[in-house]
Scaffold this motif. Structure first.
Motif, mmCIF file in Angstrom:
data_model
loop_
_atom_site.group_PDB
_atom_site.id
_atom_site.type_symbol
_atom_site.label_atom_id
_atom_site.label_comp_id
_atom_site.label_asym_id
_atom_site.label_seq_id
_atom_site.Cartn_x
_atom_site.Cartn_y
_atom_site.Cartn_z
ATOM 1 N N THR A 138 0.830 -1.208 0.000
ATOM 2 C CA THR A 138 0.000 0.000 0.000
ATOM 3 C C THR A 138 0.862 1.255 0.000
ATOM 4 O O THR A 138 0.606 2.208 -0.747
ATOM 5 N N GLU A 142 4.067 1.462 -0.920
ATOM 6 C CA GLU A 142 4.833 1.532 -2.161
ATOM 7 C C GLU A 142 3.980 2.060 -3.312
ATOM 8 O O GLU A 142 4.447 2.853 -4.143
ATOM 9 N N ALA A 143 2.705 1.637 -3.352
ATOM 10 C CA ALA A 143 1.803 2.115 -4.404
ATOM 11 C C ALA A 143 1.578 3.618 -4.282
ATOM 12 O O ALA A 143 1.534 4.339 -5.284
ATOM 13 N N ALA A 144 1.458 4.096 -3.047
ATOM 14 C CA ALA A 144 1.269 5.527 -2.834
ATOM 15 C C ALA A 144 2.493 6.325 -3.255
ATOM 16 O O ALA A 144 2.379 7.413 -3.840
ATOM 17 N N ILE A 188 4.676 5.438 -5.552
ATOM 18 C CA ILE A 188 4.722 5.411 -7.020
ATOM 19 C C ILE A 188 3.742 6.422 -7.610
ATOM 20 O O ILE A 188 4.031 7.072 -8.630
ATOM 21 N N ASP A 189 2.591 6.590 -6.947
ATOM 22 C CA ASP A 189 1.584 7.551 -7.425
ATOM 23 C C ASP A 189 1.970 8.994 -7.130
ATOM 24 O O ASP A 189 1.226 9.917 -7.486
ATOM 25 N N GLY A 190 3.084 9.204 -6.437
ATOM 26 C CA GLY A 190 3.566 10.555 -6.191
ATOM 27 C C GLY A 190 3.117 11.176 -4.887
ATOM 28 O O GLY A 190 3.255 12.396 -4.697
ATOM 29 N N ALA A 191 2.610 10.374 -3.949
ATOM 30 C CA ALA A 191 2.175 10.916 -2.655
ATOM 31 C C ALA A 191 3.388 11.309 -1.812
ATOM 32 O O ALA A 191 4.389 10.595 -1.783
ATOM 33 N N GLN A 202 0.928 13.081 2.985
ATOM 34 C CA GLN A 202 -0.249 12.448 2.393
ATOM 35 C C GLN A 202 -0.297 10.959 2.725
ATOM 36 O O GLN A 202 -1.361 10.419 3.015
#
Length: 335
Positions: A233, A235-237, A239-242, A246
């Motif tokens: 979770t 790592e996905a955030a 990658i999405d630029g968070a 945030q």
């Protein structure tokens, strides 16, 4: 007899008694009540399996009834009575509650308890969450956690003595041993302040002690919850630029909200029962009275068992819904 030897004997007898009870009750169930032989063997085994859990729970239920249920019932009965000459009691109904609700000291205690309920759980949980997040991101986080958790190992009275020295006040012509007054005078203050006698604000000085203690508890529980968040979770955030803020407020906090609620309510229960800190630091003077101190004053100083028991019932009524909700929420989290 040496206290250590006495304690060892008590442990041996207690453990031995429990083992003996479980063994003998199991034998009695299987050999006498429901023997697993004959034409009814299968039915007897089923019956024994239905009774066995209750047989093993019986000691716990007995002690819960003796040390929890009975005192509650006895306290409620006392709250409906008053003492008369000869150490006898007389039923007066809800007169003790009427007297209690008419006393300004009771409402002072209620107001202060409400203030404690707003401030202490909020700040303890917030500081604990902040400490849990920050200590997980530094190399020496384990040492930092140990230092933050250390106040939990100190009794409330011990912590009160420490903080009473922090708030200590000496005459202006003497050196200040109280850290707060030393800082205040160093920053340009003229006269040392008696911090614990300042109405309203002195309650906050007392609250700091409990926040200092409970922050370590909140940090440990919330740190475990943060570690339970799946790495995928985060790592996905990323990658999405968070950004880190945030990730913390929009991903981590929502996922551990159940644990935050449990920590908050647990500290709330501690706050509703707070006694030691107020008793050791101000003794309820200067408008710092809380419900537990009010109850103590009525029971042991005024010798008014009726009103004292009534105030104990008020504390129990305030704690019980929070405790029930806490247990239900904890079970929900476990599922």
């Amino acid at each position: 007899m040496n206290p250590a030897i006495q304690g060892l004997i008590t442990i041996i007898l207690g453990v031995g008694g429990c083992v003996g009870y479980f063994y003998l009750s199991n034998q009695f169930l299987d050999k006498v009540l429901f023997p697993a032989k004959g034409e009814h063997a299968g039915r007897n085994i089923n019956r024994a399996n239905m009774v066995r859990p209750w047989l093993f729970l019986a000691p716990a239920l007995l002690f819960l009834g003796l040390y929890l249920a009975y005192p509650v019932v006895a306290t409620f009965i006392l709250s409906l009575s008053e003492r008369v000459p000869g150490d006898e009691t007389r039923f007066v109904g809800f007169e003790n509650y009427r007297l209690m609700f008419s006393e300004p000291k009771f409402w002072e205690a209620m107001r202060n308890n409400a203030l404690w309920l707003i401030v202490v759980p909020a700040f303890s949980t917030a500081f604990g969450l902040l400490a849990a997040q920050l200590t997980d991101r530094i190399r020496w986080g384990s040492i930092a956690k140990s230092l933050i958790f250390m106040p939990m190992a100190i009794s409330f009275v011990g912590a009160s003595v420490i903080w009473k020295l922090v708030y200590d006040t000496r005459p202006a012509d003497q050196d200040q041993i109280g850290i707060l007054n030393a800082i205040y005078l160093h920053l340009g203050g003229t006269d040392p302040q008696t911090w614990l006698t300042i109405p309203f604000w002195n309650n906050f000085f007392l609250m700091i002690v409990l926040i200092w203690i409970q922050t370590g508890f909140a940090m440990v529980i919330l740190s475990a919850a943060l570690r339970g968040i799946p790495e995928e979770t985060i790592e996905a955030a990323v990658i999405d630029g968070a950004n880190p803020f945030q990730i913390f407020f929009k991903i981590k906090v929502p996922q551990i909200m159940g644990t935050i609620a449990v920590v908050w309510t647990t500290i709330t229960i501690v706050v509703l029962k707070v006694f030691d800190i107020v008793f050791a630091m101000t003794n309820g003077q200067w408008e710092t009275q809380v419900l537990a101190n009010y109850m103590y004053d009525k029971l042991f100083r005024a010798n008014d068992w009726g009103v004292g028991s009534a105030s104990a019932m008020v504390i129990m009524l305030l704690v019980t819904p929070i405790l029930v909700w806490n247990v239900m929420n904890a079970r929900k989290e476990m599922r």
